[in-house]
Design a protein around this motif. Sequence first.
Motif, PDB file in Angstrom:
ATOM      1  N   UNK A 183      38.222  30.846  29.193  1.00 44.43           N
ATOM      2  CA  UNK A 183      37.315  31.614  28.125  1.00 44.43           C
ATOM      3  C   UNK A 183      36.015  30.906  28.030  1.00 44.43           C
ATOM      4  N   UNK A 184      34.608  31.614  28.512  1.00 48.49           N
ATOM      5  CA  UNK A 184      33.443  31.184  28.521  1.00 48.49           C
ATOM      6  C   UNK A 184      32.698  31.022  27.434  1.00 48.49           C
ATOM      7  N   UNK A 242      35.976  34.259  31.791  1.00 45.79           N
ATOM      8  CA  UNK A 242      35.790  33.804  33.219  1.00 45.79           C
ATOM      9  C   UNK A 242      36.033  34.637  34.127  1.00 45.79           C
ATOM     10  N   UNK A 243      35.021  35.569  35.072  1.00 46.17           N
ATOM     11  CA  UNK A 243      35.660  36.240  36.362  1.00 46.17           C
ATOM     12  C   UNK A 243      35.298  37.662  36.036  1.00 46.17           C
ATOM     13  N   UNK A 244      34.480  37.992  35.065  1.00 43.38           N
ATOM     14  CA  UNK A 244      33.864  39.438  34.783  1.00 43.38           C
ATOM     15  C   UNK A 244      34.742  40.550  34.559  1.00 43.38           C
ATOM     16  N   UNK A 299      40.129  42.918  32.935  1.00 41.19           N
ATOM     17  CA  UNK A 299      41.108  43.952  33.138  1.00 41.19           C
ATOM     18  C   UNK A 299      42.421  43.316  33.319  1.00 41.19           C
ATOM     19  N   UNK A 300      42.413  42.179  34.245  1.00 43.16           N
ATOM     20  CA  UNK A 300      43.708  41.465  34.414  1.00 43.16           C
ATOM     21  C   UNK A 300      44.309  41.072  32.991  1.00 43.16           C
ATOM     22  N   UNK A 301      43.237  40.706  31.991  1.00 44.36           N
ATOM     23  CA  UNK A 301      43.804  40.067  30.734  1.00 44.36           C
ATOM     24  C   UNK A 301      44.428  41.378  29.885  1.00 44.36           C
ATOM     25  N   UNK A 302      43.594  42.185  29.995  1.00 47.08           N
ATOM     26  CA  UNK A 302      43.909  43.627  29.131  1.00 47.08           C
ATOM     27  C   UNK A 302      45.366  43.972  29.672  1.00 47.08           C
ATOM     28  N   UNK A 303      45.707  44.264  31.038  1.00 50.98           N
ATOM     29  CA  UNK A 303      46.606  44.575  31.632  1.00 50.98           C
ATOM     30  C   UNK A 303      47.871  43.875  31.406  1.00 50.98           C
ATOM     31  N   UNK A 317      23.908  40.851  25.358  1.00 51.32           N
ATOM     32  CA  UNK A 317      24.949  40.265  25.474  1.00 51.32           C
ATOM     33  C   UNK A 317      26.533  40.863  25.652  1.00 51.32           C
ATOM     34  N   UNK A 318      26.465  42.020  26.252  1.00 55.15           N
ATOM     35  CA  UNK A 318      27.615  42.596  26.528  1.00 55.15           C
ATOM     36  C   UNK A 318      28.054  42.408  28.124  1.00 55.15           C
ATOM     37  N   UNK A 319      28.627  41.175  28.502  1.00 53.96           N
ATOM     38  CA  UNK A 319      28.886  41.065  29.845  1.00 53.96           C
ATOM     39  C   UNK A 319      30.066  41.624  30.227  1.00 53.96           C
ATOM     40  N   UNK A 320      30.353  41.840  31.723  1.00 54.63           N
ATOM     41  CA  UNK A 320      31.599  42.450  32.263  1.00 54.63           C
ATOM     42  C   UNK A 320      32.800  41.549  31.936  1.00 54.63           C
ATOM     43  N   UNK A 321      32.728  40.535  31.372  1.00 56.33           N
ATOM     44  CA  UNK A 321      33.772  39.918  30.934  1.00 56.33           C
ATOM     45  C   UNK A 321      34.344  39.648  29.571  1.00 56.33           C
TER      46      UNK A 321
END
Length: 393
Positions: free
Chosen positions: A281-282, A315-317, A322-326, A364-368
């Motif tokens: 988590x960044x 971290x990782x966009x 998506x991996x986190x959500x899934x 400030x809405x990044x892909x991650x």
Amino acid sequence: MTTKGRRTQAVHGGTQRSQWGEMSEAIFLTQGFAYDSAEQAEARFIQAGPDEYIYARYGNPTVAMFEKRIALLEGAEDAFATASGMAAVNGALVSMLRAGDRVVAARALFGSCLYILEEILPRFGVEVVFVDGADLAQWETALAPGAKAVFFESMANPTLELVDIEGVAKLAHAAGALVVVDNVFSTPVYSKAIAQGADAVVYSTTKHIDGQGRALGGVILGTREFIRKTVEPYMKHTGGSMSPFTAWIMLKGLETLELRVRAQTASAGAIAEAISGHAKVTLVSYPGLDSHPQRALAQRQLGGAGGTVVAFEIDGGKEAAFRFCNALEIVLISNNLGDAKTIATHPATTTHQRLTPEQRAGLGISDGLIRLSVGIEATEDLVADILQALDAV
Ligand SMILES: Cc1ncc(COP(=O)(O)O)c(C=O)c1O
């Protein structure tokens, strides 16, 4: 009722019983009302009294109970209940604006609010100027030529940046502008927006007020003059009123609002603490954390509460997000907030997909970025679910 405690008002405020003395508020599921005589019908169309109804688009006893109860909780003179949060935002602004007016608004807005300000109002000759909501100097400059209204989300969706209601209201009032605050993320539990200078407060009641994912709704709160002379004529003739059934759902929601929101806030704080400093988590944005850049403002504006939503960057966009959500097992992937069920949202690909990548970056809405709306499940289960999903990233 105004002197009673908030939790008492949330349960009893605005209640009107029929001749049957029902415990739960009655749902007057009717489009209209029969008159005793033609003379009474005529008199009511000339001027309806406080408990006199004509047609559900104009008003309804169940809707009126909800309006009275939410007005008591918010410390507002009056309220008008609407079919959705967006009907409330649109109604509060369009009912007061004319061609040639100027509006100053914070740039960080929910997509549909942005659509009204960017696409609809200019079509009718209203000039809209956007500012960085957290920067009072930008508000001052933009308000210098005068304005009819200012509009902002007191806590921005999804970054949880706060706008200083008191600071903006002082500048706006000096410029002759009315202050309209979309207060969804602050919730009526923590809001003191009217006392802090807001002239009108709008809520999507779809969020914490229902809080159980059942119905769309909204409400506009303000002075009796603004609600009855400006908002009501616009809403009742354009069709954005709340249905009686929805009002009943929202009345029931208000009864438990404070209990739910305080439990959700406690869990949100625990989750924010648990993921702060995590290797994957960044960034964690939560107004209840000392690390939030506007912690002092959160103390002043929300009494120190951080609210029910935590925003954090993985971290990782997009791929990592998506991996986190899934990998989540209890937390659901959806796009509402304020619900009893915890919800993870990926704003860049859903709620804020309409924005260009540059606009998203500017806000400030990044892909991650993940927006986590924390529910009322057991705190330890939520923390465990989020930590195991982070492990899967
Ligand atoms: C800040 C904010 N304002 C307004 C709305 C619109 O509410 P509704 O979906 O009830 O129309 C939403 C959410 O949808 C929101 O998050």
